[in-house]
Write an enzyme that holds these catalytic residues in place. Sequence first.
Site, mmCIF file in Angstrom:
data_model
loop_
_atom_site.group_PDB
_atom_site.id
_atom_site.type_symbol
_atom_site.label_atom_id
_atom_site.label_comp_id
_atom_site.label_asym_id
_atom_site.label_seq_id
_atom_site.Cartn_x
_atom_site.Cartn_y
_atom_site.Cartn_z
ATOM 1 N N SER A 4 0.840 -1.202 0.000
ATOM 2 C CA SER A 4 0.000 0.000 0.000
ATOM 3 C C SER A 4 0.871 1.247 0.000
ATOM 4 O O SER A 4 1.658 1.478 0.919
ATOM 5 C CB SER A 4 -0.889 0.022 1.240
ATOM 6 O OG SER A 4 -1.411 1.327 1.408
ATOM 7 N N HIS A 29 -1.413 -1.288 -4.232
ATOM 8 C CA HIS A 29 -2.663 -0.923 -3.563
ATOM 9 C C HIS A 29 -2.687 0.589 -3.351
ATOM 10 O O HIS A 29 -1.795 1.153 -2.719
ATOM 11 C CB HIS A 29 -2.738 -1.676 -2.235
ATOM 12 C CG HIS A 29 -4.025 -1.525 -1.504
ATOM 13 N ND1 HIS A 29 -5.155 -2.245 -1.815
ATOM 14 C CD2 HIS A 29 -4.370 -0.736 -0.454
ATOM 15 C CE1 HIS A 29 -6.135 -1.908 -0.997
ATOM 16 N NE2 HIS A 29 -5.680 -0.983 -0.161
ATOM 17 N N ASP A 31 -4.756 3.707 -1.885
ATOM 18 C CA ASP A 31 -5.803 4.069 -0.925
ATOM 19 C C ASP A 31 -6.281 5.498 -1.144
ATOM 20 O O ASP A 31 -5.544 6.447 -0.918
ATOM 21 C CB ASP A 31 -5.243 3.946 0.498
ATOM 22 C CG ASP A 31 -5.067 2.505 0.916
ATOM 23 O OD1 ASP A 31 -6.058 1.761 0.874
ATOM 24 O OD2 ASP A 31 -3.927 2.129 1.275
ATOM 25 N N MET A 33 -8.931 8.366 -0.010
ATOM 26 C CA MET A 33 -9.781 8.744 1.137
ATOM 27 C C MET A 33 -10.327 10.148 0.931
ATOM 28 O O MET A 33 -9.600 11.042 0.499
ATOM 29 C CB MET A 33 -8.950 8.740 2.415
ATOM 30 C CG MET A 33 -8.261 7.417 2.673
ATOM 31 S SD MET A 33 -7.321 7.493 4.196
ATOM 32 C CE MET A 33 -6.576 5.867 4.191
ATOM 33 N N HIS A 62 -8.373 1.354 -3.981
ATOM 34 C CA HIS A 62 -9.298 1.127 -2.863
ATOM 35 C C HIS A 62 -9.957 2.460 -2.517
ATOM 36 O O HIS A 62 -9.347 3.314 -1.876
ATOM 37 C CB HIS A 62 -8.485 0.563 -1.675
ATOM 38 C CG HIS A 62 -9.263 0.351 -0.422
ATOM 39 N ND1 HIS A 62 -8.661 0.134 0.798
ATOM 40 C CD2 HIS A 62 -10.605 0.304 -0.189
ATOM 41 C CE1 HIS A 62 -9.587 -0.030 1.728
ATOM 42 N NE2 HIS A 62 -10.776 0.083 1.156
ATOM 43 N N MET A 64 -12.074 4.661 -0.444
ATOM 44 C CA MET A 64 -12.741 4.857 0.851
ATOM 45 C C MET A 64 -13.429 6.207 0.778
ATOM 46 O O MET A 64 -13.033 7.179 1.417
ATOM 47 C CB MET A 64 -11.693 4.800 1.977
ATOM 48 C CG MET A 64 -11.189 3.380 2.238
ATOM 49 S SD MET A 64 -9.627 3.340 3.120
ATOM 50 C CE MET A 64 -8.505 3.564 1.738
ATOM 51 N N MET A 133 -11.647 -5.729 5.497
ATOM 52 C CA MET A 133 -10.821 -4.806 6.288
ATOM 53 C C MET A 133 -10.511 -5.442 7.643
ATOM 54 O O MET A 133 -11.418 -5.880 8.361
ATOM 55 C CB MET A 133 -11.565 -3.481 6.538
ATOM 56 C CG MET A 133 -11.769 -2.614 5.315
ATOM 57 S SD MET A 133 -10.275 -2.208 4.378
ATOM 58 C CE MET A 133 -9.256 -1.382 5.616
ATOM 59 N N PHE A 139 -6.474 5.014 8.339
ATOM 60 C CA PHE A 139 -5.067 5.216 8.680
ATOM 61 C C PHE A 139 -4.292 3.906 8.599
ATOM 62 O O PHE A 139 -4.835 2.845 8.925
ATOM 63 C CB PHE A 139 -4.937 5.771 10.111
ATOM 64 C CG PHE A 139 -5.655 7.081 10.286
ATOM 65 C CD1 PHE A 139 -5.015 8.283 9.986
ATOM 66 C CD2 PHE A 139 -6.973 7.116 10.714
ATOM 67 C CE1 PHE A 139 -5.689 9.490 10.112
ATOM 68 C CE2 PHE A 139 -7.658 8.321 10.844
ATOM 69 C CZ PHE A 139 -7.014 9.513 10.543
ATOM 70 N N GLY A 140 -3.036 4.004 8.189
ATOM 71 C CA GLY A 140 -2.157 2.850 8.225
ATOM 72 C C GLY A 140 -1.599 2.693 9.637
ATOM 73 O O GLY A 140 -1.830 3.530 10.516
ATOM 74 N N GLY A 141 -0.882 1.589 9.849
ATOM 75 C CA GLY A 141 -0.159 1.415 11.103
ATOM 76 C C GLY A 141 -0.998 0.994 12.299
ATOM 77 O O GLY A 141 -0.531 1.054 13.434
ATOM 78 N N ASP A 168 -6.799 -6.288 4.345
ATOM 79 C CA ASP A 168 -6.146 -4.979 4.399
ATOM 80 C C ASP A 168 -6.173 -4.433 5.823
ATOM 81 O O ASP A 168 -7.239 -4.198 6.383
ATOM 82 C CB ASP A 168 -6.914 -4.032 3.448
ATOM 83 C CG ASP A 168 -6.293 -2.652 3.346
ATOM 84 O OD1 ASP A 168 -5.219 -2.417 3.927
ATOM 85 O OD2 ASP A 168 -6.899 -1.808 2.655
ATOM 86 N N GLY A 169 -4.964 -4.242 6.372
ATOM 87 C CA GLY A 169 -4.837 -3.597 7.670
ATOM 88 C C GLY A 169 -4.082 -4.437 8.678
ATOM 89 O O GLY A 169 -4.498 -5.550 9.003
ATOM 90 N N GLY A 170 -2.939 -3.922 9.116
ATOM 91 C CA GLY A 170 -2.184 -4.606 10.165
ATOM 92 C C GLY A 170 -1.486 -5.874 9.733
ATOM 93 O O GLY A 170 -1.089 -6.694 10.571
ATOM 94 N N GLY A 190 1.140 -1.959 4.194
ATOM 95 C CA GLY A 190 1.672 -0.606 4.059
ATOM 96 C C GLY A 190 2.902 -0.422 4.911
ATOM 97 O O GLY A 190 4.040 -0.468 4.429
#
Length: 222
Positions: A4, A29, A31, A33, A62, A64, A133, A139-141, A168-170, A190
């Site tokens: 990402s 990817h 993102d 937003m 993606h 959002m 998700m 937010f990333g991270g 997607d995420g973590g 990401g």
Amino acid sequence: MAPSLLAADFGRLREQVALVEEGGADLLHLDVMDGHFVPNISYGPGLIEHLRPHTKLFFDTHLMIEEPKRYAEVFANAGSDLITFHAEVTESPEDVIEHIHSLGVSAGISINPTTPVSAIERVLPDLELVLVMSIWPGFGGQAFMPEVLAKVEKLRGMLRPDQRLEIDGGINQNTIAQAVAAGVDTLVAGSAVFGKADPVEAMSDLRALAEASLTSEGRTPS
Ligand code: DX5
Ligand code: ZN
């Protein structure tokens, strides 16, 4: 592997994209937003359009955003190969999917951590990708939410082999194996890629962990 770009150094985007291409990324990817559907603003079609000539990577966009149908065309024209929108923003996902397909690109749908599989069940046959998700988007991270894996397992049993199941995420060195074991085939990462000193090495470490998890399940890496 779908790194990402959200976690990349935005002042050096061309170099960062080249690094993950070298690292064996399968998709990039992207993102998007809008500050409404999620409480953050990232980037839009102009950035995607300007990256397009510099890489052969498949652009996995993606969205959002609250109005995917209104904006899908500019993202297709910017060079997206696939456009994913969120199930939570529309009562008629079939209309959005049909519109995305009419633009000549593939369509994906995403569900937030608490959105059930039943919300998208009727449109599953029409999609090229389903995105689960594993954090709250914006937010990333953030920390991986293992409770979404039950939805991944359910979806794996409902999708055809030609349909992608993405998470997607973590996703990082500690969480990737459980996601693969639950049935995902496409992994967004990401901060676990761009947040590392050596993104090429990070990509190959993540891929090795994913492949080891597949092999231990008797599935074949592709
Ligand atoms: C968040 C985005 C993610 C994000 C993931 O809303 O959809 O794609 O970049 O970041 P990490 O991998 O750091 O959780
Ligand atoms: Zn994303």
